[in-house]
Design a protein around this motif. Structure first.
Motif, PDB file in Angstrom:
ATOM      1  N   GLN A  82       0.793  -1.221   0.000  1.00 20.32           N
ATOM      2  CA  GLN A  82       0.000   0.000   0.000  1.00 20.32           C
ATOM      3  C   GLN A  82       0.833   1.282   0.000  1.00 20.32           C
ATOM      4  O   GLN A  82       0.372   2.327  -0.444  1.00 20.32           O
ATOM      5  CB  GLN A  82      -0.988   0.002   1.148  1.00 20.32           C
ATOM      6  N   HIS A  83       2.080   1.202   0.484  1.00 17.25           N
ATOM      7  CA  HIS A  83       2.920   2.401   0.523  1.00 17.25           C
ATOM      8  C   HIS A  83       3.930   2.473  -0.629  1.00 17.25           C
ATOM      9  O   HIS A  83       4.681   3.451  -0.732  1.00 17.25           O
ATOM     10  CB  HIS A  83       3.651   2.489   1.861  1.00 17.25           C
ATOM     11  N   ALA A  84       3.957   1.453  -1.471  1.00 17.36           N
ATOM     12  CA  ALA A  84       4.868   1.471  -2.622  1.00 17.36           C
ATOM     13  C   ALA A  84       4.402   2.527  -3.626  1.00 17.36           C
ATOM     14  O   ALA A  84       3.199   2.678  -3.863  1.00 17.36           O
ATOM     15  CB  ALA A  84       4.910   0.105  -3.284  1.00 17.36           C
ATOM     16  N   LEU A  85       5.338   3.232  -4.192  1.00 16.67           N
ATOM     17  CA  LEU A  85       5.018   4.200  -5.239  1.00 16.67           C
ATOM     18  C   LEU A  85       5.131   3.487  -6.583  1.00 16.67           C
ATOM     19  O   LEU A  85       6.137   2.834  -6.861  1.00 16.67           O
ATOM     20  CB  LEU A  85       5.971   5.386  -5.176  1.00 16.67           C
ATOM     21  N   ILE A  86       4.096   3.616  -7.404  1.00 17.67           N
ATOM     22  CA  ILE A  86       4.055   2.912  -8.680  1.00 17.67           C
ATOM     23  C   ILE A  86       4.076   3.925  -9.813  1.00 17.67           C
ATOM     24  O   ILE A  86       3.215   4.806  -9.901  1.00 17.67           O
ATOM     25  CB  ILE A  86       2.796   2.028  -8.784  1.00 17.67           C
ATOM     26  N   PHE A  87       5.081   3.772 -10.668  1.00 22.15           N
ATOM     27  CA  PHE A  87       5.235   4.659 -11.814  1.00 22.15           C
ATOM     28  C   PHE A  87       5.133   3.840 -13.094  1.00 22.15           C
ATOM     29  O   PHE A  87       5.791   2.801 -13.225  1.00 22.15           O
ATOM     30  CB  PHE A  87       6.599   5.370 -11.782  1.00 22.15           C
ATOM     31  N   ILE A  88       4.345   4.307 -14.011  1.00 23.95           N
ATOM     32  CA  ILE A  88       4.290   3.696 -15.334  1.00 23.95           C
ATOM     33  C   ILE A  88       5.566   4.131 -16.056  1.00 23.95           C
ATOM     34  O   ILE A  88       5.966   5.296 -15.998  1.00 23.95           O
ATOM     35  CB  ILE A  88       3.032   4.148 -16.105  1.00 23.95           C
ATOM     36  N   ILE A  98      -1.903   8.125 -19.773  1.00 24.56           N
ATOM     37  CA  ILE A  98      -1.520   8.823 -18.547  1.00 24.56           C
ATOM     38  C   ILE A  98      -2.731   8.987 -17.634  1.00 24.56           C
ATOM     39  O   ILE A  98      -2.675   8.674 -16.443  1.00 24.56           O
ATOM     40  CB  ILE A  98      -0.869  10.185 -18.880  1.00 24.56           C
ATOM     41  N   LEU A  99      -3.838   9.430 -18.188  1.00 24.26           N
ATOM     42  CA  LEU A  99      -5.060   9.621 -17.407  1.00 24.26           C
ATOM     43  C   LEU A  99      -5.583   8.302 -16.845  1.00 24.26           C
ATOM     44  O   LEU A  99      -5.899   8.206 -15.653  1.00 24.26           O
ATOM     45  CB  LEU A  99      -6.134  10.295 -18.267  1.00 24.26           C
ATOM     46  N   GLU A 100      -5.665   7.284 -17.688  1.00 27.23           N
ATOM     47  CA  GLU A 100      -6.191   5.987 -17.246  1.00 27.23           C
ATOM     48  C   GLU A 100      -5.340   5.385 -16.128  1.00 27.23           C
ATOM     49  O   GLU A 100      -5.874   4.857 -15.156  1.00 27.23           O
ATOM     50  CB  GLU A 100      -6.271   5.001 -18.415  1.00 27.23           C
ATOM     51  N   THR A 101      -4.033   5.454 -16.263  1.00 27.08           N
ATOM     52  CA  THR A 101      -3.180   4.848 -15.238  1.00 27.08           C
ATOM     53  C   THR A 101      -3.236   5.637 -13.930  1.00 27.08           C
ATOM     54  O   THR A 101      -3.202   5.048 -12.851  1.00 27.08           O
ATOM     55  CB  THR A 101      -1.724   4.682 -15.725  1.00 27.08           C
ATOM     56  N   LYS A 102      -3.367   6.941 -14.006  1.00 25.13           N
ATOM     57  CA  LYS A 102      -3.532   7.728 -12.773  1.00 25.13           C
ATOM     58  C   LYS A 102      -4.853   7.368 -12.100  1.00 25.13           C
ATOM     59  O   LYS A 102      -4.914   7.245 -10.879  1.00 25.13           O
ATOM     60  CB  LYS A 102      -3.452   9.216 -13.071  1.00 25.13           C
ATOM     61  N   GLN A 103      -5.900   7.169 -12.903  1.00 27.48           N
ATOM     62  CA  GLN A 103      -7.195   6.773 -12.348  1.00 27.48           C
ATOM     63  C   GLN A 103      -7.122   5.388 -11.701  1.00 27.48           C
ATOM     64  O   GLN A 103      -7.843   5.111 -10.750  1.00 27.48           O
ATOM     65  CB  GLN A 103      -8.282   6.796 -13.428  1.00 27.48           C
ATOM     66  N   LEU A 104      -6.250   4.532 -12.210  1.00 24.19           N
ATOM     67  CA  LEU A 104      -6.070   3.190 -11.646  1.00 24.19           C
ATOM     68  C   LEU A 104      -5.158   3.187 -10.421  1.00 24.19           C
ATOM     69  O   LEU A 104      -4.986   2.156  -9.781  1.00 24.19           O
ATOM     70  CB  LEU A 104      -5.510   2.240 -12.715  1.00 24.19           C
ATOM     71  N   GLY A 105      -4.552   4.339 -10.120  1.00 30.09           N
ATOM     72  CA  GLY A 105      -3.747   4.432  -8.912  1.00 30.09           C
ATOM     73  C   GLY A 105      -2.260   4.631  -9.102  1.00 30.09           C
ATOM     74  O   GLY A 105      -1.509   4.627  -8.124  1.00 30.09           O
TER      75      GLY A 105
END
Length: 130
Positions: A82-88, A98-105
């Motif tokens: 839950q605290h891991a930062l996830i970057f595409i 970009i929008l879709e992946t931000k919406q997915l978290g």
């Protein structure tokens, strides 16, 4: 740095894995990086070993089998991450992705740069300024 930074790169392209590791080594040789060749392998690693909690996860969008968006959705369900930062981390620069992946978290989106020096600069902002 207090403790070593840990990263996971999920990317099916071996060359991209090598370039990413090269950039990390030039940035800070103490950064630990693991790799998964696809989403399914990454999820196995992350689910089976609850002690493996990378601080940063970099995720390619275009992979065979499970794509990056599907993998992102599944990673977000894993409680110990839950605290891991996830970057595409993708060749795409499409606003829709970009929008879709931000919406997915996803916490951010990096378009794979053409130059290793640009990748080093980008990773420096993300990893060392956190």
């Amino acid at each position: 740095m207090d403790s070593p930074i840990t990263c996971l790169l999920i990317d099916d392209d071996e060359d991209d894995q090598e370039i990413f590791l090269l950039a990390l080594r030039k940035l800070d040789s103490s950064i630990a990086c693991s790799f998964a060749d696809d989403g399914a392998e990454a999820l196995r690693k992350l689910r089976q070993d609850e002690t493996f909690v990378p601080q940063f996860i970099f995720l390619d969008l275009n992979m065979p089998g499970m794509n990056g968006k599907q993998c992102l959705t599944e990673i977000k369900k894993i409680a110990h991450l839950q605290h891991a930062l996830i970057f595409i981390y993708s060749t795409s620069s499409e606003a829709k992705d970009i929008l879709e992946t931000k919406q997915l978290g996803a916490d951010g989106f990096i378009t794979k740069p053409a130059q290793v020096s640009d990748l080093i600069d980008e990773l420096s902002k993300l990893l060392l300024d956190c």
